[in-house]
Design a protein around this motif. Structure first.
Motif, PDB file in Angstrom:
ATOM      1  N   ASP A 164      38.413  17.584  50.444  1.00  0.00           N
ATOM      2  CA  ASP A 164      38.008  18.987  50.267  1.00  0.00           C
ATOM      3  C   ASP A 164      36.687  19.274  50.978  1.00  0.00           C
ATOM      4  O   ASP A 164      35.762  19.881  50.409  1.00  0.00           O
ATOM      5  N   ASN A 165      36.576  18.804  52.231  1.00  0.00           N
ATOM      6  CA  ASN A 165      35.418  19.019  53.113  1.00  0.00           C
ATOM      7  C   ASN A 165      34.143  18.324  52.646  1.00  0.00           C
ATOM      8  O   ASN A 165      33.055  18.650  53.108  1.00  0.00           O
ATOM      9  N   THR A 189      36.288  14.091  46.017  1.00  0.00           N
ATOM     10  CA  THR A 189      37.270  15.167  45.863  1.00  0.00           C
ATOM     11  C   THR A 189      36.613  16.510  45.566  1.00  0.00           C
ATOM     12  O   THR A 189      37.302  17.538  45.545  1.00  0.00           O
ATOM     13  N   SER A 196      43.066  17.078  48.666  1.00  0.00           N
ATOM     14  CA  SER A 196      43.682  16.363  49.782  1.00  0.00           C
ATOM     15  C   SER A 196      42.577  15.741  50.626  1.00  0.00           C
ATOM     16  O   SER A 196      41.421  16.180  50.574  1.00  0.00           O
ATOM     17  N   GLU A 198      41.336  13.979  54.514  1.00  0.00           N
ATOM     18  CA  GLU A 198      41.609  14.006  55.948  1.00  0.00           C
ATOM     19  C   GLU A 198      40.689  13.044  56.676  1.00  0.00           C
ATOM     20  O   GLU A 198      39.675  12.578  56.142  1.00  0.00           O
ATOM     21  N   GLN A 199      41.064  12.734  57.894  1.00  0.00           N
ATOM     22  CA  GLN A 199      40.233  11.930  58.782  1.00  0.00           C
ATOM     23  C   GLN A 199      40.460  12.420  60.201  1.00  0.00           C
ATOM     24  O   GLN A 199      41.606  12.519  60.647  1.00  0.00           O
ATOM     25  N   ASN A 202      42.961  15.149  60.690  1.00  0.00           N
ATOM     26  CA  ASN A 202      44.354  14.879  60.316  1.00  0.00           C
ATOM     27  C   ASN A 202      44.461  14.643  58.812  1.00  0.00           C
ATOM     28  O   ASN A 202      43.648  13.926  58.230  1.00  0.00           O
ATOM     29  N   ASN A 203      45.483  15.233  58.214  1.00  0.00           N
ATOM     30  CA  ASN A 203      45.700  15.035  56.785  1.00  0.00           C
ATOM     31  C   ASN A 203      46.129  13.600  56.513  1.00  0.00           C
ATOM     32  O   ASN A 203      46.987  13.056  57.206  1.00  0.00           O
ATOM     33  N   LEU A 204      45.507  12.988  55.499  1.00  0.00           N
ATOM     34  CA  LEU A 204      45.869  11.628  55.091  1.00  0.00           C
ATOM     35  C   LEU A 204      46.846  11.631  53.919  1.00  0.00           C
ATOM     36  O   LEU A 204      47.812  10.887  53.898  1.00  0.00           O
ATOM     37  N   GLY A 205      46.555  12.442  52.937  1.00  0.00           N
ATOM     38  CA  GLY A 205      47.337  12.475  51.710  1.00  0.00           C
ATOM     39  C   GLY A 205      46.506  13.087  50.612  1.00  0.00           C
ATOM     40  O   GLY A 205      45.522  13.799  50.871  1.00  0.00           O
ATOM     41  N   SER A 206      46.852  12.796  49.369  1.00  0.00           N
ATOM     42  CA  SER A 206      46.180  13.434  48.243  1.00  0.00           C
ATOM     43  C   SER A 206      45.816  12.397  47.174  1.00  0.00           C
ATOM     44  O   SER A 206      46.235  11.242  47.225  1.00  0.00           O
ATOM     45  N   ASN A 223      50.681  10.387  55.304  1.00  0.00           N
ATOM     46  CA  ASN A 223      50.839  10.640  56.742  1.00  0.00           C
ATOM     47  C   ASN A 223      51.409   9.381  57.394  1.00  0.00           C
ATOM     48  O   ASN A 223      50.775   8.328  57.409  1.00  0.00           O
TER      49      ASN A 223
END
Length: 364
Positions: A164-165, A189, A196, A198-199, A202-206, A223
């Motif tokens: 979440d950034n 989180t 969710s 990212e790296q 790109n989305n990694l998962g949750s 992913n």
């Protein structure tokens, strides 16, 4: 003249007694004591004990007593307005050649003065059944670095992620219930149970599982372009294999041995330091019930963004044995991380042994 038989008997006694191995020690007024040894587990894998060490039995009994007295002291006083934290640290005194432990209580002097005439006034003794008790000023512990920033399709421990950034770091591959996840700090989180990750955009998962008070979370990496790897990545690019984790007794043993502890994160890259305190308290911004009181505190540099990254020991210069997950930093400012965040000279986090014992999680 002494007979050969008697001399032979004495030689056999000396040969098989603790004198021959230096196992006797003198203390007090010429009293003779045997420093017997006991074996303790120090390293584990999901398959069981990987390594044991011999330590003096008297020291190990002292260690167990110090843990017990610390728990009781914290239970008795943690609700007092002047109480801010407590932990076990190394005493200068020794038992059987090993350093004893002492309890340190951090207290708020303003609150102490305000409650000096009440039942909440300072009732701390200077020792508890031989375990020294000291006080200290409270330390501000802040949730926590770019040399390990990038995109890593074979996802190792110690590299950047975002939840979440909120920037954070990966700890390591972990298993729970036969399923593989990536372990990190829950507060990455942003306290969102549906967060969710990212790296590199790109989305990694949750988030799959986690504990807000203990501040750990498991990422379900969905992913298909990414895979979990049983290694950590050092800033020079070398990847080292994770073998398992350090037990509770192992933490105390490696502190006694003055071992260097390595730490990885997106902001500070890799740092080295030594164990400072054990069983410290920490409550992240996500905690619902006061956080946890099992933190290991290190003399390692750390900065915001390192949260979720691993700290560990190295055996044979290459094998990684996980000790904990970085959750916060404190102490003196030593400079700046690669994104400009302030680095401080101490960090802390929850031990792997604790979440392994209490949640059935194994690493790797």
């Amino acid at each position: 003249m002494v007979s050969e038989d008697k001399l032979s008997g004495r030689r056999e006694f000396l040969k098989h007694s603790a004198f021959a191995g230096g196992g006797f020690s003198l203390f007090g007024h010429g009293t003779l004591s045997i420093d017997r040894k006991t074996k303790i587990d120090v390293l584990r894998t999901k398959d069981g004990v990987a390594k044991r060490k011999k330590v003096p039995a008297r020291w190990y009994r002292h260690l167990q007593q110090a843990r017990s007295k610390h728990r009781k002291l914290r239970t008795a006083h943690s609700d007092k307005p002047w109480f801010t934290n407590s932990y076990l640290t190394q005493d200068e005194n020794q038992t059987a050649g090993f350093h004893r432990r002492k309890i340190v209580v951090e207290h708020d002097l303003d609150q102490l003065a305000a409650n000096s005439q009440s039942d909440d006034s300072h009732p701390l003794p200077s020792e508890l059944n031989g375990i020294a008790v000291e006080t200290a000023d409270p330390k501000e512990r802040t949730e926590t670095g770019c040399r390990n920033v990038g995109e890593y399709k074979n996802l190792p421990g110690g590299v950047s992620i975002k939840g979440d950034n909120i920037p954070g770091s990966t700890c390591c591959r972990a298993e729970m219930g036969g399923q593989a996840y990536e372990l990190t700090a829950y507060h990455v989180t942003g306290c969102n149970p549906n967060a969710s990750f990212e790296q590199g955009g790109n989305n990694l998962g949750s988030l799959a599982e986690g504990d807000q008070d203990e501040d750990w979370g498991l990422i379900n990496v969905t992913n298909s372009n990414y895979s979990l790897t049983e290694k950590v990545k050092e800033p020079d690019g070398e990847r080292k294999p994770i073998q398992g984790w350090v037990t509770r007794n192992g933490v105390d043993t490696y502190k006694e041995e003055d071992r260097y502890i390595y730490q990885l994160g997106r902001e500070t890259g890799q740092s080295m330091g030594k164990i400072q305190n054990i069983d410290a308290s920490f409550a992240s911004s996500c905690a619902h019930n006061g956080g946890h009181n099992k933190a290991i505190e290190l003399g390692n540099d750390g900065a915001p963004g390192d949260s979720g990254g691993p700290f560990y020991i190295l055996e044979d210069s290459v094998d990684v044995w996980m000790m904990g997950i970085t959750q916060y930093n404190y102490g003196y400012v030593t400079g700046f991380g690669c994104s400009g965040a302030e680095k401080q000279d101490k960090t802390g986090g929850i031990p792997i042994w604790y979440i392994a014992n209490n949640h059935g999680i194994s690493v790797p």
